[in-house]
Design a protein around this motif. Sequence first.
Motif, mmCIF file in Angstrom:
data_model
loop_
_atom_site.group_PDB
_atom_site.id
_atom_site.type_symbol
_atom_site.label_atom_id
_atom_site.label_comp_id
_atom_site.label_asym_id
_atom_site.label_seq_id
_atom_site.Cartn_x
_atom_site.Cartn_y
_atom_site.Cartn_z
ATOM 1 N N GLY A 322 50.203 92.606 56.892
ATOM 2 C CA GLY A 322 50.261 94.066 56.937
ATOM 3 C C GLY A 322 48.861 94.629 56.945
ATOM 4 N N GLY A 323 48.750 95.922 56.655
ATOM 5 C CA GLY A 323 47.451 96.580 56.589
ATOM 6 C C GLY A 323 47.046 97.266 57.872
ATOM 7 N N ALA A 324 47.456 96.693 59.008
ATOM 8 C CA ALA A 324 47.150 97.277 60.319
ATOM 9 C C ALA A 324 48.059 96.596 61.333
ATOM 10 C CB ALA A 324 45.681 97.049 60.682
ATOM 11 N N PRO A 325 48.350 97.269 62.450
ATOM 12 C CA PRO A 325 49.212 96.644 63.466
ATOM 13 C C PRO A 325 48.607 95.335 63.966
ATOM 14 C CG PRO A 325 48.911 98.991 63.912
ATOM 15 C CD PRO A 325 47.937 98.641 62.824
ATOM 16 N N ILE A 326 49.465 94.354 64.188
ATOM 17 C CA ILE A 326 49.020 93.052 64.681
ATOM 18 C C ILE A 326 49.291 92.986 66.182
ATOM 19 C CG2 ILE A 326 49.196 90.551 64.424
ATOM 20 C CD1 ILE A 326 50.504 91.050 61.700
ATOM 21 N N ALA A 449 43.391 115.948 72.136
ATOM 22 C CA ALA A 449 42.540 115.849 73.320
ATOM 23 C C ALA A 449 43.191 116.587 74.477
ATOM 24 C CB ALA A 449 42.310 114.395 73.694
ATOM 25 N N SER A 450 42.534 117.634 74.948
ATOM 26 C CA SER A 450 43.058 118.444 76.059
ATOM 27 C C SER A 450 44.470 118.938 75.776
ATOM 28 C CB SER A 450 43.045 117.628 77.358
ATOM 29 O OG SER A 450 41.729 117.250 77.690
ATOM 30 N N GLY A 451 44.734 119.247 74.503
ATOM 31 C CA GLY A 451 46.044 119.769 74.137
ATOM 32 C C GLY A 451 47.086 118.707 73.851
ATOM 33 N N TYR A 452 46.763 117.458 74.115
ATOM 34 C CA TYR A 452 47.690 116.366 73.883
ATOM 35 C C TYR A 452 47.430 115.731 72.518
ATOM 36 C CZ TYR A 452 48.784 116.438 78.894
ATOM 37 O OH TYR A 452 49.170 116.818 80.156
ATOM 38 N N SER A 453 48.504 115.270 71.875
ATOM 39 C CA SER A 453 48.365 114.504 70.636
ATOM 40 C C SER A 453 48.169 113.036 70.983
ATOM 41 C CB SER A 453 49.613 114.663 69.763
ATOM 42 O OG SER A 453 49.748 115.997 69.333
ATOM 43 N N VAL A 454 47.075 112.464 70.499
ATOM 44 C CA VAL A 454 46.775 111.058 70.755
ATOM 45 C C VAL A 454 46.673 110.355 69.410
ATOM 46 C CG1 VAL A 454 45.152 109.408 71.757
ATOM 47 C CG2 VAL A 454 45.533 111.626 72.878
ATOM 48 N N PHE A 455 47.439 109.272 69.266
ATOM 49 C CA PHE A 455 47.408 108.514 68.026
ATOM 50 C C PHE A 455 46.502 107.307 68.208
ATOM 51 C CE2 PHE A 455 51.522 110.711 67.883
ATOM 52 C CZ PHE A 455 51.302 111.472 66.741
ATOM 53 N N PRO A 456 45.465 107.177 67.381
ATOM 54 C CA PRO A 456 44.494 106.090 67.545
ATOM 55 C C PRO A 456 45.134 104.704 67.645
ATOM 56 C CG PRO A 456 43.675 107.653 65.944
ATOM 57 C CD PRO A 456 45.082 108.077 66.267
ATOM 58 N N ALA A 457 46.197 104.483 66.867
ATOM 59 C CA ALA A 457 46.811 103.146 66.861
ATOM 60 C C ALA A 457 47.326 102.754 68.241
ATOM 61 C CB ALA A 457 47.937 103.091 65.835
ATOM 62 N N GLU A 458 47.811 103.746 69.006
ATOM 63 C CA GLU A 458 48.284 103.452 70.358
ATOM 64 C C GLU A 458 47.131 102.991 71.246
ATOM 65 O OE1 GLU A 458 51.775 106.074 71.888
ATOM 66 O OE2 GLU A 458 50.410 107.395 70.808
ATOM 67 N N VAL A 459 46.013 103.710 71.149
ATOM 68 C CA VAL A 459 44.842 103.362 71.958
ATOM 69 C C VAL A 459 44.306 101.999 71.531
ATOM 70 C CG1 VAL A 459 42.535 104.102 72.670
ATOM 71 C CG2 VAL A 459 44.315 105.813 72.231
ATOM 72 N N GLU A 460 44.268 101.763 70.222
ATOM 73 C CA GLU A 460 43.777 100.481 69.710
ATOM 74 C C GLU A 460 44.642 99.320 70.196
ATOM 75 O OE1 GLU A 460 41.996 102.528 65.631
ATOM 76 O OE2 GLU A 460 43.867 101.413 65.584
ATOM 77 N N HIS A 466 42.427 93.846 76.057
ATOM 78 C CA HIS A 466 41.222 93.469 76.790
ATOM 79 C C HIS A 466 40.707 92.137 76.239
ATOM 80 C CE1 HIS A 466 37.186 93.472 78.449
ATOM 81 N NE2 HIS A 466 37.463 94.548 79.172
ATOM 82 N N PRO A 467 40.434 91.184 77.090
ATOM 83 C CA PRO A 467 40.057 89.849 76.597
ATOM 84 C C PRO A 467 38.779 89.810 75.784
ATOM 85 C CG PRO A 467 39.682 90.044 78.970
ATOM 86 C CD PRO A 467 40.472 91.243 78.555
ATOM 87 N N ALA A 468 37.906 90.828 75.937
ATOM 88 C CA ALA A 468 36.628 90.805 75.229
ATOM 89 C C ALA A 468 36.708 91.441 73.846
ATOM 90 C CB ALA A 468 35.562 91.538 76.049
ATOM 91 N N VAL A 469 37.814 92.111 73.531
ATOM 92 C CA VAL A 469 37.912 92.896 72.296
ATOM 93 C C VAL A 469 38.424 92.023 71.153
ATOM 94 C CG1 VAL A 469 39.062 94.825 71.156
ATOM 95 C CG2 VAL A 469 38.214 95.076 73.500
ATOM 96 N N GLU A 470 37.613 91.904 70.103
ATOM 97 C CA GLU A 470 38.017 91.187 68.899
ATOM 98 C C GLU A 470 38.602 92.146 67.867
ATOM 99 O OE1 GLU A 470 35.438 89.036 65.581
ATOM 100 O OE2 GLU A 470 35.790 87.736 67.315
ATOM 101 N N GLU A 471 37.913 93.276 67.634
ATOM 102 C CA GLU A 471 38.413 94.313 66.740
ATOM 103 C C GLU A 471 38.031 95.666 67.295
ATOM 104 O OE1 GLU A 471 38.805 94.101 62.310
ATOM 105 O OE2 GLU A 471 37.181 92.660 62.566
ATOM 106 N N VAL A 472 38.837 96.681 66.953
ATOM 107 C CA VAL A 472 38.552 98.016 67.474
ATOM 108 C C VAL A 472 39.049 99.075 66.499
ATOM 109 C CG1 VAL A 472 40.717 98.054 68.793
ATOM 110 C CG2 VAL A 472 38.829 99.558 69.460
ATOM 111 N N PHE A 489 35.175 102.205 68.741
ATOM 112 C CA PHE A 489 34.156 101.295 68.215
ATOM 113 C C PHE A 489 34.702 99.880 68.383
ATOM 114 C CE2 PHE A 489 33.626 105.311 66.119
ATOM 115 C CZ PHE A 489 32.254 105.477 66.018
ATOM 116 N N VAL A 490 33.991 99.072 69.129
ATOM 117 C CA VAL A 490 34.507 97.757 69.524
ATOM 118 C C VAL A 490 33.606 96.638 69.022
ATOM 119 C CG1 VAL A 490 34.994 96.242 71.494
ATOM 120 C CG2 VAL A 490 35.686 98.654 71.569
ATOM 121 N N ILE A 491 34.224 95.661 68.381
ATOM 122 C CA ILE A 491 33.546 94.397 68.090
ATOM 123 C C ILE A 491 33.966 93.418 69.179
ATOM 124 C CG2 ILE A 491 33.294 92.467 66.478
ATOM 125 C CD1 ILE A 491 33.942 94.374 64.207
#
Length: 587
Positions: A322-326, A449-460, A466-472, A489-491
């Motif tokens: 738990g703690g964050a989406p897997i 953003a531009s009137g739209y609701s954006v949830f960070p977890a969806e973007v994350e 992406h094959p290069a993304v370890e954490e975001v 912010f990408v590791i």
Amino acid sequence: MEKIWLKMWPKGFPKQLTFVEKPLHEFLRDTAKQHPKKAAINYYGNQISFQQLDELSDRLAAALCDMGVTKGDRVSLFLENCPQFVIAYYGVLKTGGIVVAVNPMFKEDELKYELQDAGARAIVALDHLYPMVKNIQKDTSLSHVIVTSYWDFLPDDPSLPIHSSMKTPKKVFSETHEILDLLAEYAPEPPHVEIDIRKDPALLQYTSGTTGLPKGAIITHYNLLHNTVGSAVWNRISEDDVHLSVLPFFHVTGMIHSMTMPVHTGTPNVMLSRFDTGTAMKAIAAFGCTTWTSITTMNVAVVNSPDIGQYELRSLRHCLSGGAPIPEEILKKWREIVGAELVEGYGMSETISQTHVNPHTNLKYGSVGIPHFGVDCRVIDVETGDDLPIGAEGELLVKGPMVTRGYWNRPQETAEVLKDGWLATGDIVRMDEDGYFYIISRKKDMIKASGYSVFPAEVEALLYEHPAVEEVGVIGVPDPYRGENIKAFVILRPEYRGKVREDEVIAWAREKMAAFKYPRIVEFVDELPKTGSGKILKRVLRDREAKKGDHHMTKSELLEQMVKDAGISKSAANAALNSFITASQMR
């Protein structure tokens, strides 16, 4: 809300828990009598039996009582995972005191805040942390300081590698009490204290402070017992199970699933003070661990470890996280490597861990599962408070026997989140047609953003593909045109560092996400700020960005963005932008 999740309820499980209602420390006493020689703790090879654990906590309870600690007094634990944490935890409960487990990664101001807020009378601290306690003690209610060292319980020849931070020689301070001296001096004769488990607080569990100052959730003995028993039943724990405990005990997930549940079930606990990927894998292989409750960052580290082939991990049968989406990719890799599913769940400090868990036999990737024993749920509109239909996104409200009775000395904050027993979680979720819940984002993390609701977890979640993304970690940053811009912010994975650029990640995201959703700004970082439980501290990221102060695009960049987002000509965009600038100057 109709309890449609009951149709997915695990076969053979009761819908409600039934158990003897008595404090957790009484169950420790029972186990010590029934299985006195059985190992309760295996600490780098040093084995402590249930009889010894019960006796040591009795001795510490007697010492605390002699120091003046009585029912209702708060005692702080400033410790990493170690036998002393368990001894002190149960020792405090035996006095009728209230445990205040603070994060051992705290700095002085953070420690002082929680000690002042709780009004702690005594503290048990590791020796390397004591200088912080000494510096702030005069500003707190602390009258007694008990100090201990890793080396008080580490064996001479550890069977597992100890973390580099643990190798510092033991330090002794004349103005403090040494825990080993107290355990030797006092007889195992704790005070007799009457506990009303439904009413009496056992714990002040401070929220992680991801969106503001931490608040102490009042957790009763019954709250603790219910989720401890619930964890054992849901995971079908038997007397043959062996736990790997590396999640921090000061946090609710580690406290319940890696400390109180093993003690309650009389099952051995292979305890690590600090997480190291290789050491964790070696512990599983060496001791045949069958149960491990972890967090996403640990799971990612294990499946990506280049040394994973060296260890036999298939003894694991019960794996919770738990703690964050897997990311689904990690879940699939875990199953391939370990053989057991990695089961996701959800809970809060205010609910002393789980309110939702996936059924082991019928889990859904990406979901945190169905409501746990005794839990009722609602999903409401964040603006109107109206209940929403299946599939709609709204704020999760929970009600059940694990829910806090409120925040310590915070009546206004309590009233804001607790109404008629319903706890407003602040998390945006949706429930599917089978009653499985999906975490979308924190309500306070939502980006406009531009009137739209954006949830960070969806973007994350999409960026993890992406094959290069370890954490975001994703936040919103101010933008004069869009209101807020999405910044990631990408590791990077080690093999991609220096081989991929930020603009390439943005271009990739543009093809994967709606125009209003993809990140316009990507920054590569070496690390992300996190709580002790591994949650990314969005508040810290936002504070850092606010200090930078300037996320504004140039006029040419704004024009380009308007053309892309609105699908209009450059001349039309230029006219609209000039009108916007003029209107802004007149305000």
